[in-house]
Design a protein around this motif. Structure first.
Motif, PDB file in Angstrom:
ATOM      1  N   VAL A   1       0.842  -1.184   0.000  1.00  0.00           N
ATOM      2  CA  VAL A   1       0.000   0.000   0.000  1.00  0.00           C
ATOM      3  C   VAL A   1       0.885   1.244   0.000  1.00  0.00           C
ATOM      4  O   VAL A   1       1.858   1.338   0.753  1.00  0.00           O
ATOM      5  N   GLN A   2       0.528   2.200  -0.839  1.00  0.00           N
ATOM      6  CA  GLN A   2       1.201   3.488  -0.869  1.00  0.00           C
ATOM      7  C   GLN A   2       0.246   4.545  -0.319  1.00  0.00           C
ATOM      8  O   GLN A   2      -0.935   4.562  -0.660  1.00  0.00           O
ATOM      9  N   LEU A   3       0.760   5.431   0.521  1.00  0.00           N
ATOM     10  CA  LEU A   3      -0.061   6.423   1.194  1.00  0.00           C
ATOM     11  C   LEU A   3       0.501   7.820   0.975  1.00  0.00           C
ATOM     12  O   LEU A   3       1.706   8.033   1.093  1.00  0.00           O
ATOM     13  N   VAL A   4      -0.380   8.766   0.677  1.00  0.00           N
ATOM     14  CA  VAL A   4       0.012  10.157   0.487  1.00  0.00           C
ATOM     15  C   VAL A   4      -0.938  11.046   1.268  1.00  0.00           C
ATOM     16  O   VAL A   4      -2.139  11.075   0.994  1.00  0.00           O
ATOM     17  N   GLU A   5      -0.396  11.783   2.241  1.00  0.00           N
ATOM     18  CA  GLU A   5      -1.207  12.685   3.053  1.00  0.00           C
ATOM     19  C   GLU A   5      -1.247  14.071   2.436  1.00  0.00           C
ATOM     20  O   GLU A   5      -0.327  14.476   1.725  1.00  0.00           O
ATOM     21  N   SER A   6      -2.308  14.807   2.751  1.00  0.00           N
ATOM     22  CA  SER A   6      -2.426  16.186   2.318  1.00  0.00           C
ATOM     23  C   SER A   6      -3.381  16.923   3.247  1.00  0.00           C
ATOM     24  O   SER A   6      -4.112  16.306   4.018  1.00  0.00           O
ATOM     25  N   GLY A   7      -3.381  18.238   3.175  1.00  0.00           N
ATOM     26  CA  GLY A   7      -4.318  19.049   3.929  1.00  0.00           C
ATOM     27  C   GLY A   7      -3.726  19.820   5.086  1.00  0.00           C
ATOM     28  O   GLY A   7      -4.395  20.696   5.650  1.00  0.00           O
ATOM     29  N   GLY A   8      -2.497  19.529   5.458  1.00  0.00           N
ATOM     30  CA  GLY A   8      -1.892  20.236   6.575  1.00  0.00           C
ATOM     31  C   GLY A   8      -1.584  21.680   6.229  1.00  0.00           C
ATOM     32  O   GLY A   8      -1.173  21.990   5.118  1.00  0.00           O
ATOM     33  N   ARG A   9      -1.782  22.576   7.198  1.00  0.00           N
ATOM     34  CA  ARG A   9      -1.485  23.984   7.016  1.00  0.00           C
ATOM     35  C   ARG A   9      -1.445  24.676   8.369  1.00  0.00           C
ATOM     36  O   ARG A   9      -1.618  24.037   9.408  1.00  0.00           O
ATOM     37  N   VAL A  10      -1.213  25.971   8.345  1.00  0.00           N
ATOM     38  CA  VAL A  10      -1.197  26.768   9.563  1.00  0.00           C
ATOM     39  C   VAL A  10      -2.604  27.280   9.844  1.00  0.00           C
ATOM     40  O   VAL A  10      -3.238  27.885   8.974  1.00  0.00           O
ATOM     41  N   VAL A  11      -3.089  27.039  11.051  1.00  0.00           N
ATOM     42  CA  VAL A  11      -4.412  27.498  11.468  1.00  0.00           C
ATOM     43  C   VAL A  11      -4.310  28.109  12.859  1.00  0.00           C
ATOM     44  O   VAL A  11      -3.281  28.005  13.528  1.00  0.00           O
ATOM     45  N   GLN A  12      -5.391  28.746  13.294  1.00  0.00           N
ATOM     46  CA  GLN A  12      -5.438  29.327  14.623  1.00  0.00           C
ATOM     47  C   GLN A  12      -6.160  28.407  15.590  1.00  0.00           C
ATOM     48  O   GLN A  12      -6.961  27.566  15.190  1.00  0.00           O
ATOM     49  N   ALA A  13      -5.862  28.550  16.859  1.00  0.00           N
ATOM     50  CA  ALA A  13      -6.525  27.760  17.886  1.00  0.00           C
ATOM     51  C   ALA A  13      -8.034  27.905  17.780  1.00  0.00           C
ATOM     52  O   ALA A  13      -8.548  29.010  17.599  1.00  0.00           O
ATOM     53  N   GLY A  14      -8.736  26.792  17.881  1.00  0.00           N
ATOM     54  CA  GLY A  14     -10.174  26.781  17.755  1.00  0.00           C
ATOM     55  C   GLY A  14     -10.674  26.489  16.359  1.00  0.00           C
ATOM     56  O   GLY A  14     -11.860  26.194  16.176  1.00  0.00           O
ATOM     57  N   ASP A  15      -9.797  26.562  15.381  1.00  0.00           N
ATOM     58  CA  ASP A  15     -10.177  26.297  13.996  1.00  0.00           C
ATOM     59  C   ASP A  15     -10.349  24.803  13.738  1.00  0.00           C
ATOM     60  O   ASP A  15      -9.999  23.963  14.570  1.00  0.00           O
ATOM     61  N   SER A  16     -10.880  24.493  12.559  1.00  0.00           N
ATOM     62  CA  SER A  16     -11.044  23.119  12.114  1.00  0.00           C
ATOM     63  C   SER A  16     -10.204  22.873  10.873  1.00  0.00           C
ATOM     64  O   SER A  16      -9.907  23.791  10.111  1.00  0.00           O
ATOM     65  N   LEU A  17      -9.835  21.611  10.670  1.00  0.00           N
ATOM     66  CA  LEU A  17      -9.007  21.235   9.534  1.00  0.00           C
ATOM     67  C   LEU A  17      -9.263  19.772   9.213  1.00  0.00           C
ATOM     68  O   LEU A  17      -9.473  18.966  10.128  1.00  0.00           O
ATOM     69  N   ARG A  18      -9.275  19.431   7.938  1.00  0.00           N
ATOM     70  CA  ARG A  18      -9.436  18.046   7.536  1.00  0.00           C
ATOM     71  C   ARG A  18      -8.224  17.566   6.759  1.00  0.00           C
ATOM     72  O   ARG A  18      -7.862  18.142   5.734  1.00  0.00           O
ATOM     73  N   LEU A  19      -7.616  16.506   7.246  1.00  0.00           N
ATOM     74  CA  LEU A  19      -6.498  15.877   6.573  1.00  0.00           C
ATOM     75  C   LEU A  19      -6.996  14.723   5.717  1.00  0.00           C
ATOM     76  O   LEU A  19      -7.968  14.058   6.069  1.00  0.00           O
ATOM     77  N   SER A  20      -6.327  14.480   4.609  1.00  0.00           N
ATOM     78  CA  SER A  20      -6.671  13.385   3.715  1.00  0.00           C
ATOM     79  C   SER A  20      -5.479  12.467   3.535  1.00  0.00           C
ATOM     80  O   SER A  20      -4.336  12.910   3.545  1.00  0.00           O
ATOM     81  N   CYS A  21      -5.766  11.190   3.356  1.00  0.00           N
ATOM     82  CA  CYS A  21      -4.748  10.198   3.073  1.00  0.00           C
ATOM     83  C   CYS A  21      -5.226   9.352   1.907  1.00  0.00           C
ATOM     84  O   CYS A  21      -6.171   8.568   2.053  1.00  0.00           O
ATOM     85  N   ALA A  22      -4.596   9.526   0.762  1.00  0.00           N
ATOM     86  CA  ALA A  22      -4.955   8.778  -0.431  1.00  0.00           C
ATOM     87  C   ALA A  22      -4.138   7.494  -0.502  1.00  0.00           C
ATOM     88  O   ALA A  22      -2.913   7.535  -0.439  1.00  0.00           O
ATOM     89  N   ALA A  23      -4.824   6.369  -0.630  1.00  0.00           N
ATOM     90  CA  ALA A  23      -4.173   5.069  -0.666  1.00  0.00           C
ATOM     91  C   ALA A  23      -4.213   4.478  -2.064  1.00  0.00           C
ATOM     92  O   ALA A  23      -5.194   4.628  -2.788  1.00  0.00           O
ATOM     93  N   SER A  24      -3.149   3.799  -2.422  1.00  0.00           N
ATOM     94  CA  SER A  24      -3.088   3.101  -3.694  1.00  0.00           C
ATOM     95  C   SER A  24      -2.365   1.777  -3.495  1.00  0.00           C
ATOM     96  O   SER A  24      -1.721   1.557  -2.478  1.00  0.00           O
ATOM     97  N   GLY A  25      -2.480   0.899  -4.476  1.00  0.00           N
ATOM     98  CA  GLY A  25      -1.889  -0.418  -4.362  1.00  0.00           C
ATOM     99  C   GLY A  25      -2.909  -1.434  -3.890  1.00  0.00           C
ATOM    100  O   GLY A  25      -4.037  -1.451  -4.370  1.00  0.00           O
ATOM    101  N   ARG A  26      -2.510  -2.263  -2.914  1.00  0.00           N
ATOM    102  CA  ARG A  26      -3.370  -3.333  -2.412  1.00  0.00           C
ATOM    103  C   ARG A  26      -4.338  -2.802  -1.366  1.00  0.00           C
ATOM    104  O   ARG A  26      -4.361  -3.264  -0.218  1.00  0.00           O
ATOM    105  N   THR A  27      -5.170  -1.874  -1.766  1.00  0.00           N
ATOM    106  CA  THR A  27      -6.045  -1.197  -0.816  1.00  0.00           C
ATOM    107  C   THR A  27      -7.139  -2.095  -0.253  1.00  0.00           C
ATOM    108  O   THR A  27      -7.543  -1.930   0.905  1.00  0.00           O
ATOM    109  N   PHE A  28      -7.606  -3.043  -1.031  1.00  0.00           N
ATOM    110  CA  PHE A  28      -8.692  -3.898  -0.570  1.00  0.00           C
ATOM    111  C   PHE A  28      -8.226  -4.957   0.426  1.00  0.00           C
ATOM    112  O   PHE A  28      -9.049  -5.649   1.013  1.00  0.00           O
TER     113      PHE A  28
END
Length: 118
Positions: free
Chosen positions: A2-29
């Motif tokens: 399985v290969q994994l690639v994360e994205s979505g990280g950034r600078v935010v302020q306290a109290g904020d919301s953020l969603r990170l993503s991890c895209a998987a490829s290869g033998r995902t099933f």
């Protein structure tokens, strides 16, 4: 494998919301569990959240009630929704996968930086 690639990280302020993503490829099933870990400067890597077989979830006490892990099978992607962020959440967040409960976490992404300012 399985290969994994994360994205979505950034600078935010306290109290904020953020969603990170991890895209998987290869033998995902063949994936048994997907998880999120984080490592702050000078600190050990710590467990954040995991999802097993797409429905059983676990969370670290430090993020319970604030973070939610979920997946989209059609997109082969796992998410980490982070709400009410605190400066203590600042870290490099890594996505991980394992193929069974017998072995440890076998596959890791490169990480994405999350910085929470006060």
């Amino acid at each position: 494998q399985v290969q994994l690639v994360e994205s979505g990280g950034r600078v935010v302020q306290a109290g904020d919301s953020l969603r990170l993503s991890c895209a998987a490829s290869g033998r995902t099933f063949s994936t048994y569990s997907m998880g999120w870990f984080r490592q702050a400067p000078g600190k050990e890597r710590e467990f954040v959240a995991s999802i097993t077989w797409g429905f059983t979830t676990n969370y670290a006490n430090s993020v319970k009630g604030r973070f939610t892990i979920s997946g989209d099978n059609a997109k082969n992607t796992v998410y980490l929704q982070m709400n009410s962020l605190k400066p203590e959440d600042t870290a490099v967040y890594h996505c991980a996968a394992r193929l069974s409960s017998v072995y440890g976490w076998q596959y890791w992404g490169q990480g994405t930086q999350v910085t929470v300012s006060s």
